[in-house]
Structures are given as structure tokens and as C-alpha cells.
Design a protein around this motif. Sequence first.
Motif, PDB file in Angstrom:
ATOM      1  N   SER A 247      21.815  78.483 -11.675  1.00  0.00           N
ATOM      2  CA  SER A 247      20.542  78.551 -10.955  1.00  0.00           C
ATOM      3  C   SER A 247      19.491  79.308 -11.767  1.00  0.00           C
ATOM      4  O   SER A 247      18.313  78.950 -11.762  1.00  0.00           O
ATOM      5  N   LEU A 248      19.932  80.356 -12.472  1.00  0.00           N
ATOM      6  CA  LEU A 248      19.011  81.069 -13.360  1.00  0.00           C
ATOM      7  C   LEU A 248      18.466  80.121 -14.420  1.00  0.00           C
ATOM      8  O   LEU A 248      17.267  80.120 -14.725  1.00  0.00           O
ATOM      9  N   LEU A 249      19.351  79.314 -14.994  1.00  0.00           N
ATOM     10  CA  LEU A 249      18.913  78.349 -15.995  1.00  0.00           C
ATOM     11  C   LEU A 249      17.968  77.318 -15.383  1.00  0.00           C
ATOM     12  O   LEU A 249      16.988  76.907 -16.012  1.00  0.00           O
ATOM     13  N   GLY A 250      18.274  76.902 -14.156  1.00  0.00           N
ATOM     14  CA  GLY A 250      17.418  75.926 -13.489  1.00  0.00           C
ATOM     15  C   GLY A 250      16.020  76.461 -13.238  1.00  0.00           C
ATOM     16  O   GLY A 250      15.023  75.768 -13.438  1.00  0.00           O
ATOM     17  N   ILE A 251      15.914  77.715 -12.794  1.00  0.00           N
ATOM     18  CA  ILE A 251      14.596  78.328 -12.574  1.00  0.00           C
ATOM     19  C   ILE A 251      13.854  78.486 -13.898  1.00  0.00           C
ATOM     20  O   ILE A 251      12.648  78.221 -13.998  1.00  0.00           O
TER      21      ILE A 251
END
Length: 649
Positions: A247-251
Motif C-alpha cells: 500500500s505504501l508503494l501504491g500511494i
Amino acid sequence: MSSQVAATTADRTPPSHTNQFALLAQRRFGPFFWVQFLGAGNDNVFKFAFTVLVTYQVQLQWLPPALAGLVIGALFILPFLLFSATSGQLADKYPKEVLIRFVKNLEIAIMLLAGWGFVQQHVPVLLMCVFLMGAHSTLFGPVKFAYLPQHLTERELTGGNGMVEMGTFVAILLGNVAGGLLIALPLVGPAYVAAACLGLAVLGRVLAQAVPVSPATDPALQINWNPFTETRRNLKLAHANVVVFRSLLGISWMWFFGAVFLANFPAFARDVLHGNEQVASLLLVVFSIGIGAGALMCEVLSRRHVEIGLVPLGAFGMTVFSVDLYFASRGLPPTGAAFTLGSFLAQAAHWRILADLALLSLFAGIYSVPMYALIQMRSQPTHRARIIAANNILNALFMIASSLLAGALLGAGFSISELFLFIGIANAVVAFYIFMLVPEYLLRFVAWLASRLVYRFRVQGDLHIPTEGAAVLACNHVSYVDAVLLMAASPRPIRFLMDHRIFKVPVLGWLFRLAKAIPVAPQKDDAAAYEAAFEAAAQVLREGDLLGIFPEGGITQNGELQPFKGGIAKILSRAQQEGESVAVVPMALTNLWGSYFSRVEVRNGDRVAMVRPFRRGVFSRVGLNVGQAIAAKSVTLEGLREQVAGLAR
């Protein structure tokens, strides 16, 4: 400390309210929202006014106007790389309200120095203030996102994040507009900017005094002042939770995506759309409004839960409208003079451009808000701020990479329209990669679609589904999509114990394997597989997760509730022997019998499903009734069946 925790817990028990805007009237959210709104606005009043000052009013050989914006942007981002790791530790170690007030005091001091710099037109001092404001924002970032889950319930987290996201982009827009208008005032412009920046900082500090108590989550933490080793440690900490790290990568990808558009709006307006500065400003306005609208829509689309099924929807829209923006911008008629705002809007072809831009940014808002909420909900509370700090570091790195890639592509001969096309296609590739690595996004998207496009799905009693801790969800079994509908109702992922035969159903079998459902066969057919299934179910509860089970052991043949098998009793008995604290949540699906996925049709003497599509039309109404959780030790097989039967009526 215990009294502080009690106060905060009480704060998180809100009166009922209809939507996210009602949070503004509550002390646990309202003062915090306006503090962050004014801070974001002040950042941009200061930065944009300074950019205009060194571009149009103060000519310096060592800072050419063409580089001014890049230098100011780089100086502002640099502290995120240097100090995010430290700020994450501070936000975990100290009470959030104390840090918020400290940050606002720091902002006042910086704005006093910046005010002198504006009045004296002292560019080196103003450059130093840009760096200091970047450090100020770096300190506030982990506090901001770690504050929300301390004061908002799971049902409010998506709406609260949507409000913050909307407020941030509106503040950025208003700050840019105000900064540009004030600095352009003849003779008095710099003084007015100085006064405005100081006034916003002071007002923010006044509001910060009303922010409620927010106890430290890890007061015993020993601060590691080495930013490099702590950055590595934070990234490693985030990587330990696969869903959170992806999710960090997605944001961070969303910031990469958005930075490409924001950085190229002026050139796109001038070289492709043949518009003047007003047209470039219009693109920024449309983009900001789109992001804010998408962020606000998340609460309605998610039914006030943390619904990561919206992320694939957002990614799909971002790609579709980025690609269409490329086609819409091709073949625009050349013009002898630059379009003014009025003449630009008079051209019908330009409205497609604006619609694409509004929709791609709207879907970007839908994409990002559930990810922020997921990180807040799934991160360990004692480490939450440090994980958010890791997110800020990744965001900064991705934005730098975005600038480098965009510059390389434009330098290689790509047009700006082709750059937008490239980034839209790249978004589809990145999204597909993330969703394959973390299937939960895709599963929740399928569940979201099924509960809104296939059925009109209504849930009653969803507050009884635990937002944390181990629990067994016991439901009647009416159709092949029961598990999909339960996924849509739960704020957390569910591991299902399911009849092995359902895995042979096309598409659904693939979906349940992707969801890591546990196949169970009768003991007499395969004793080893039977025991392995119950060991896997026990492990789900040991890890504090949700286990879904259909105690009837198979899909009903006549729409009536069948006798419960002994499997659930075996699971609960084992959990009690191991000392696990497990709740049992009875639930019942209603009005699903007779739908396409239920065994309502008779073929060759057997009951079969999935024979007549739309046999009940489209958007047929179904429901889920959820009962109060019961302690495992109080559950009996017959008593549980009676409760499920009562909920099914």
C-alpha cells in the motif's frame, strides 16, 4: 497515562452522524482538520509567492527564473528524505497534541524570518525558509496520519481521510491563488505576503490549542538520530507487513503519477492547448477539484468502511482517462494567438480535455484514500507513525524519480501528450503488478462489484463484525457467492473454510484460491486433508484473524437452513484448549435463495445453480443480518443454529 488513554477512547466513541462533514463540528476532528488545512495553505502561499518573486520581480544571475521553481521544489522535498525517519519516531514517542503545537510554534518562527526576507527581498534567507518549511511539513506528516486512527473509528476512517485529502488539495489551490495575487500587488506585495503567512501560522497555532489529548503510542522508544540507519529500519519495519508495504508503494506511485501532470501543466497549456497562464491555472483548479471530489466520494462508495476494493476502480479510471487525454489533445487546431480563458472555454474540443483531467484526478482521489486508511488500520499502533514516515520517504523518492523520468522522456523527443499516454499505460502495468502481489485488493474489488452491480446488498448489524481480534463468522449457506458477499460486508479480510468441491466451479474456484480459502473434504474421503484444513483454520485464529465458516457443510438444496455439522464445534474446542480468545459472530444472508447463484433450478432431478441469468432481473435485493458476538465458551451447536435461523427470518 491511563486517564489519558481513557479520555482518548471516549473521544473515539462518536455520536451518530450522517456523513464525514459532521466530523468538522466535533472537537476530536474539527480543530485538527483546520490546523492541517491552514498549514498546507500557508506552505503554498509562501512557496508560490516566492516563486513569482524570483521569476518576475527579483532578477538574480545565480538563480535563473527557469530554474527557480525546480530549486524551490527540491529544497522543500529534501527534508522529507533527511528527517522523515526521525519525525516518525517523535510522533510515536510523544503525545500528538504536544507535537502539533510545537510544529505550529515552529511555523510562526519560520514565518517571522520569511516575513523579513520578503520585505527585504533577501532571496538566500527565503531559500533557507523553504527548507525550514519543508522540515516543518516533514515533522507534521507522521503526526497527521497517525492522529486519525487514535480518534476515529473504523467506520469513520475513510471519511476522515477523505476530508483531509480534500482539504489538503483545496488548501494547495487556494494557497497558490492567494500567493500569486498578493505578491503581484504593486509596492506592497511582499509585505502583504509576509503578513498573510504570519497570520495563517498564528491562526493555526490558536486552533492547535483545541486539539484533544492524543497519548503517545510508544513512550519508551529510544530515538535513533541517524536518519540513514533509521530510514532503513523504517522501510524494513513496513516491509514486514506485506499488505501495508504494498500500500505504501501504491500511494507513492499515485504521487509519481500526479507529479507528472502537475509539473507539466504550464507547458501542456502553452505548447499543446495553445493557452495563456490563465489556462494553465484552470488545469490546476480542475485537477485539485477532481482529487478533492474523489476523496470525498470514498465514504459513500465504501459505505463508511475501509474499502480497498475501490483501489482497482481508481487505478482503472486513472488509466482510462490518462489515455483518453492523449487522444483528446491530438489534432487540436493551431491558433495564431494564445487562448485566453474565455476563448479556451468557447472551444468544444477543450471541454473533453477538462473532463478527462477532472475524471483522472477524481479516480486518483478514489485510489489513494482507501490506501491511507488501510495503512492506518493495519499498522501496529506503536509503530504507526514510523511506518507513515517510511511512506513519506518513499513518496519523496517517487516524486524525484517522476521528475527524472519525465525529463528523460521529454528530452528523448516525446511530446507532453505522449508523456501522459505513457504514464497512463504504466499505471495499468503497475496496478496489475500490485494487485497480483496483494490479491486482497482484487478480491475486495470483486466483492464490491458484486454487492453493488449484481445485487442491491444491504447489511444490518455490521458493527458486530469485530475490527480487531480473532473471530469465527458463522453464516447460512445459500449460494456460490455467499463468501463474496461476506467479504463485501467485512472491514477485514476473511479466510473461509469451504467445501472442496466449490473450488472446481469455473472463475469462482480461481477467486477462492486467490482468497486463500481453506478447502475441506469429508474425513472419510481424505483424513489427512481433513486434519490439515482444521489445522489451517486454527492457525487463522492464532494469528488474530477472521475465519468464515458455513456450518451446514454445503449449499442448501431448498432454501431452508440445514442442520449444522460438527466442524465449527471442533474449531472452537481447539481454540479454547490453546487458550485463544475467540468470538463467534452469527450471521444470515437473506433473499438470496432464488438468485442465479443459488440451487433453485431442477435439472435431471438435481438442484443446480447458474443456469438462467437475470432470472430475478438485475440489482435484485439481498441482505445480510449480523448478530452480536458470542464468547466461544458459550456457544452450542444447536444454540448457534437457532440464532442464525432467527437472523434469516
